[in-house]
Design a protein around this motif. Structure first.
Motif, short mmCIF file in Angstrom:
data_model
loop_
_atom_site.label_atom_id
_atom_site.label_comp_id
_atom_site.label_asym_id
_atom_site.label_seq_id
_atom_site.Cartn_x
_atom_site.Cartn_y
_atom_site.Cartn_z
N ASP A 125 0.87 -1.16 0.00
CA ASP A 125 0.00 0.00 0.00
C ASP A 125 0.91 1.22 0.00
N GLY A 155 0.40 4.28 0.56
CA GLY A 155 0.12 5.34 1.53
C GLY A 155 -0.21 6.65 0.82
N PRO A 156 0.13 7.82 1.37
CA PRO A 156 0.97 7.96 2.56
C PRO A 156 0.21 7.70 3.86
N PHE A 157 0.97 7.27 4.85
CA PHE A 157 0.45 7.13 6.20
C PHE A 157 0.89 8.36 6.98
N PHE A 170 2.57 -1.68 8.43
CA PHE A 170 2.62 -1.75 6.98
C PHE A 170 2.52 -3.21 6.57
N THR A 181 6.02 2.18 0.93
CA THR A 181 4.96 2.83 1.69
C THR A 181 5.55 4.05 2.37
N LEU A 203 5.68 6.98 5.01
CA LEU A 203 5.24 7.32 6.37
C LEU A 203 5.65 8.75 6.68
#
Lengths: 110, 118
Positions: free
Chosen positions: A7, A9-11, A21, A104, A106
């Motif tokens: 995935d 993201g962004p987270f 994740f 991913t 963050l």
């Protein structure tokens, strides 16, 4: 289907949060697994290897589920300095070819 | 510095020109990988070597791309007749080989060569 999927993201999480994740891989012959970290405009660097029994390194925990072909990375007590892109990497068995996921992103916010 | 080194760090070239990049791996590593990375994507596999043998080349790679590792040490990646779509970061990595009892063979990356085709 991509060989390694993440995935993207962004987270966006606050400091101190726990974030997880996930990564899936398609080749059941894959033998070894890693999480790499990549800072903006820098080269990827190994964060941790992923072992079958799961492993922990400080605030980071990696898990492997071979039956589901699934890898995870858990980050506890997020720090601002954890902001980066996390890349899931799979070594395709005897060929030794390393395949990267999309990564991913963050972003840890104060 | 005993890490992976790449040269040049940056290259700007005109469309249609040929470019060549060099990678010097960690000395005891006999596996060497080339990847290409564009913004927002993970490193995309191009090719890899064990010693001087090229084990695999990505099917996504056109015939304009060629890589060599003549003596099993440094490697070169050449792109002929560059196109604007070749603009990317080209990353080299090296590792020990996968073998029985040593499965978690991490790869170490160089800082990359950023190619801009204008």
């Amino acid at each position: 289907r991509k060989e390694v999927e993440q995935d993207p993201g962004p987270f966006n999480v606050p400091e101190g949060a726990t974030v997880a994740f996930n990564c899936t891989y398609s080749n059941s012959a894959s033998q070894s697994f890693f999480w790499y970290r990549q800072d903006c405009r820098k080269e990827p660097k190994l964060l941790m290897s992923v072992y079958s029994s799961g492993n922990e390194d400080g605030r980071f925990t990696a898990q492997l589920n071979r039956a589901s072909q699934y890898i995870s990375l858990l980050i506890r007590d997020s720090k601002l300095s954890d902001s980066a892109t996390y890349l899931c990497v799979v070594n395709l068995g005897n060929t030794g070819k390393l395949i990267f996921g999309q990564g991913t992103t963050l972003q840890v916010k104060p | 510095d005993t890490g992976v080194s790449q040269d040049p760090r940056h290259k700007i070239t005109k469309r249609g020109q040929n470019v060549t990049f060099r990678c010097d791996p960690i000395s005891e590593h006999n596996r060497l990988y080339w990847y290409r990375q564009t913004l927002g994507q993970g490193p995309e596999f191009l090719t890899y070597f064990q010693n001087e043998a090229q084990l695999e080349k990505s099917r996504l790679l056109s015939d304009r791309f060629s890589a060599e590792r003549p003596k099993g040490s440094f490697s070169t990646l050449e792109i002929q007749r560059t196109e604007q779509g070749d603009s990317a970061m080209y990353l080299c990595a090296s590792s020990l080989p996968v073998r029985t009892g040593l499965t978690n063979t991490e790869a170490f990356f160089g800082q990359g060569t950023r190619l801009t085709v204008v």
